[in-house]
Design an enzyme around this catalytic site. Structure first.
Site, PDB file in Angstrom:
ATOM      1  N   ASP A  23       0.856  -1.182   0.000  1.00  0.00           N
ATOM      2  CA  ASP A  23       0.000   0.000   0.000  1.00  0.00           C
ATOM      3  C   ASP A  23       0.894   1.235   0.000  1.00  0.00           C
ATOM      4  O   ASP A  23       2.061   1.175   0.398  1.00  0.00           O
ATOM      5  CB  ASP A  23      -0.900  -0.011   1.239  1.00  0.00           C
ATOM      6  CG  ASP A  23      -2.000   1.047   1.203  1.00  0.00           C
ATOM      7  OD1 ASP A  23      -2.238   1.622   0.122  1.00  0.00           O
ATOM      8  OD2 ASP A  23      -2.615   1.294   2.256  1.00  0.00           O
ATOM      9  N   PHE A  36      -5.009   4.555   0.309  1.00  0.00           N
ATOM     10  CA  PHE A  36      -6.043   3.603  -0.120  1.00  0.00           C
ATOM     11  C   PHE A  36      -5.681   2.869  -1.411  1.00  0.00           C
ATOM     12  O   PHE A  36      -6.492   2.767  -2.315  1.00  0.00           O
ATOM     13  CB  PHE A  36      -7.397   4.309  -0.271  1.00  0.00           C
ATOM     14  CG  PHE A  36      -7.647   5.393   0.737  1.00  0.00           C
ATOM     15  CD1 PHE A  36      -7.615   5.121   2.092  1.00  0.00           C
ATOM     16  CD2 PHE A  36      -7.877   6.696   0.338  1.00  0.00           C
ATOM     17  CE1 PHE A  36      -7.830   6.128   3.038  1.00  0.00           C
ATOM     18  CE2 PHE A  36      -8.091   7.713   1.272  1.00  0.00           C
ATOM     19  CZ  PHE A  36      -8.074   7.426   2.632  1.00  0.00           C
ATOM     20  N   HIS A  37      -4.454   2.336  -1.463  1.00  0.00           N
ATOM     21  CA  HIS A  37      -4.006   1.615  -2.650  1.00  0.00           C
ATOM     22  C   HIS A  37      -3.580   0.184  -2.325  1.00  0.00           C
ATOM     23  O   HIS A  37      -2.488  -0.235  -2.702  1.00  0.00           O
ATOM     24  CB  HIS A  37      -2.827   2.345  -3.305  1.00  0.00           C
ATOM     25  CG  HIS A  37      -3.156   3.684  -3.858  1.00  0.00           C
ATOM     26  ND1 HIS A  37      -2.182   4.603  -4.215  1.00  0.00           N
ATOM     27  CD2 HIS A  37      -4.342   4.284  -4.126  1.00  0.00           C
ATOM     28  CE1 HIS A  37      -2.762   5.699  -4.686  1.00  0.00           C
ATOM     29  NE2 HIS A  37      -4.072   5.533  -4.636  1.00  0.00           N
ATOM     30  N   PRO A  38      -4.399  -0.611  -1.636  1.00  0.00           N
ATOM     31  CA  PRO A  38      -3.968  -1.976  -1.319  1.00  0.00           C
ATOM     32  C   PRO A  38      -3.919  -2.851  -2.576  1.00  0.00           C
ATOM     33  O   PRO A  38      -4.839  -2.845  -3.390  1.00  0.00           O
ATOM     34  CB  PRO A  38      -5.041  -2.470  -0.348  1.00  0.00           C
ATOM     35  CG  PRO A  38      -6.260  -1.671  -0.689  1.00  0.00           C
ATOM     36  CD  PRO A  38      -5.748  -0.319  -1.095  1.00  0.00           C
TER      37      PRO A  38
END
Length: 540
Positions: free
Chosen positions: A301, A476-478
């Protein structure tokens, strides 16, 4: 489900897609284009018919809203000094494309070439670029690097801030060029982010891909349908079991089941179905159907460090928000022209920079905003200020997503393991110093910046690392929890088929072997475009 309850049979389909987020909407469109294919799309959330989804500034009212957000949280993170973070995930049609920052970003050519060099044939930059172009509808028109006429609209932002223009000049003083295109394969430079909007309204994947396809008789879309597990016939997936309107239902797939539930929920569904790590499954008494060690591992992330500077002599959203006349004017401006602050993406200006001259490509991404708060979601400060967030584009830290229960209605345990490597911690300190160097340029010095976060009293490497743990937050980039590859920790192959299981694909951000050097939503759309083409070709 009670042992006496007979599941409702919801029919037989060629393709069942679990999750109507960014990937699921694309897949539903492409797989149902042939009227001979019966397609079922299951979405556990609701519709996107909510006004704050469509007004760009409405992301503030969608994240942290149980109507539109699954309200997940990470576990307490050692690298964040024991803090747990809110982890927004879209709970509606369009998924995260309905609540995200709307930034159109592909990443760098080197990201995809790295995937190919790691053994994932067909996933280099030259291989994936046609799939970016396929769905793109760029305001620039058609060119070698951009598409026109596709479903995924890309526009300029409908605002300008003099203070942000000054940051472009500041970056240029540090040797970072101005650019008007972050998406040509090398995103180093500074410029206003391009956004997925149409005429000042959010353009999510529901509008772009799903709603036009819902007119087709061969596509069925169910909202409020919470998938509980996969149904197997030996080592072949034959359908899915889900809850709908309080009843347990089952649907059958003649060809494929595609998991597009995202980097958090796709591994969760595999584990609930008995596919995953032996130790995780045994903890909850789930019979092992197929052992795959990599499921839920390799979580990556982007963690941003929010530096905040009070300034003088410049207009920011802080002043406008706290003035009733200005606030009314913003509303009127948006109502008349769909422009101004209400049309803002969360971040307006981007700067992609190298943390060191020895780095091959930019490894820092700035999101610069003409506003400030103590914490995201809290009221804006009453004094003029800017937020200069900076993140490590290629973190070394790896985390996990695993079930914490055998109850499908409960969220999994999310452990990103932020700042768990020496390299990530050192780069966090270097990032803060890099942000300070921007503020010390001639272009910004005239605004007399005063550092509010992390605070100028923090100078040593040790202090800056500790302070980064206090103030850093996810963007918010999993990705990566069902990674593509052929090594022992890989979950899917290059056609995104789950290793060892027939008729099962995973198509979402979880398949990324390594995170891309930028925002992740449009790469997920590319992944879905490529997967749909591969699936249709294989089933001809």
């Amino acid at each position: 489900m009670s042992i006496h309850e007979t599941p409702v049979d919801e029919g037989r389909y060629d393709y069942i897609i679990v999750g109507a987020g960014s990937a699921g909407c694309v897949l539903a469109n492409r797989l149902s284009a042939d009227p001979g294919n019966r397609v079922l799309l299951l979405e556990a959330g609701g519709t996107d018919r909510y006004h704050w989804v469509h007004v760009p500034i409405g992301y503030l009212y969608c994240m942290g809203n149980p109507r539109t957000d699954w309200m997940m949280k990470t576990a307490a993170e050692a690298g964040l000094n024991g803090r747990a973070l809110n982890y927004p995930r879209g709970k509606l049609l369009g998924g995260c494309s309905s609540i995200n920052g709307m930034i159109y970003m592909r990443g760098q050519a080197a990201d995809y070439d790295g995937w190919r060099q790691a053994g994932n044939a067909g996933w280099g930059w030259d291989d994936v670029l046609p799939y970016f172009l396929k769905s793109e509808d760029n305001y620039r028109g058609k060119s070698q690097m951009h598409g026109a006429g596709g479903e995924w609209r890309v526009e300029r932002q409908r605002l300008s801030w003099p203070i942000l223009d000054a940051f472009r000049d500041a970056a240029e003083e540090l040797g970072i060029r101005k650019t008007d295109d972050f998406n040509d394969g090398d995103n180093e430079g500074s410029g206003y982010f391009e956004v997925n909007q149409r005429g000042g309204l959010r353009w999510n994947t529901t509008k772009a891909f799903l709603r036009p396809a819902m007119k087709r008789r061969n596509l069925r879309v169910l909202t409020g349908a919470e998938t509980e597990r996969l149904v197997f016939d030996g080592k072949t997936v034959s359908g899915v079991r889900f809850r709908l309107n309080g009843r347990t239902c089952v649907a059958h797939a003649a060809r494929k089941v595609v998991l597009s539930a995202g980097a958090v929920n796709s591994p969760k569904l595999l584990e609930l179905s008995g596919v995953g790590r032996l130790d995780v499954l045994s903890n909850f008494g789930i019979p092992v159907h197929h052992a795959l060690q990599g499921i839920g591992e390799n979580l990556q992330d982007h963690l941003q460090i929010r530096t905040v500077f009070k300034i003088e002599g410049a207009r920011t959203l802080n002043q406008l928000y706290h003035n009733l006349f200005s606030r009314a004017g913003m509303g009127l401006q948006y109502a008349i022209s769909r422009s101004g602050p209400l049309s803002m993406a969360p971040s307006q200006l981007g700067i992609f920079a190298k943390s060191d001259p020895a780095v091959a490509t930019a490894d820092l991404e700035y999101h610069v905003q003409p506003l400030s708060t103590d914490r995201l979601g809290e009221p804006l400060h009453r004094y003029p200020a800017v937020t200069v967030s900076v993140c490590n584009l290629r973190p070394e830290s790896r985390g996990t997503v695993h079930i914490g229960s055998d109850n499908a209605s409960l969220p999994p345990e999310i452990r990103p393991n932020y700042l768990s490597t020496v390299g990530d911690r050192l780069l966090a300190a270097k990032s803060i110093r890099h942000a300070r160097s921007l503020m010390e340029t001639r272009a910004i010095a005239r605004f007399r910046p005063q550092e509010m976060l992390p605070g100028r009293e923090y100078e040593s490497e040790e202090d800056l690392i500790r302070r980064a743990g206090d103030i850093a937050t996810t963007i918010f980039h999993p990705v990566g929890t069902c990674k593509m590859g052929d090594d022992p920790m890989a979950v899917v192959d290059t056609r995104l088929r789950v290793h060892g299981i027939a008729n099962l694909h995973v198509v979402d951000a979880s398949i990324m072997p390594t995170i891309v050097s930028g925002n992740t939503n449009s790469p997920v759309i590319m992944i879905a475009e490529k997967a749909a083409a591969d699936i249709l070709k294989a089933d001809q």
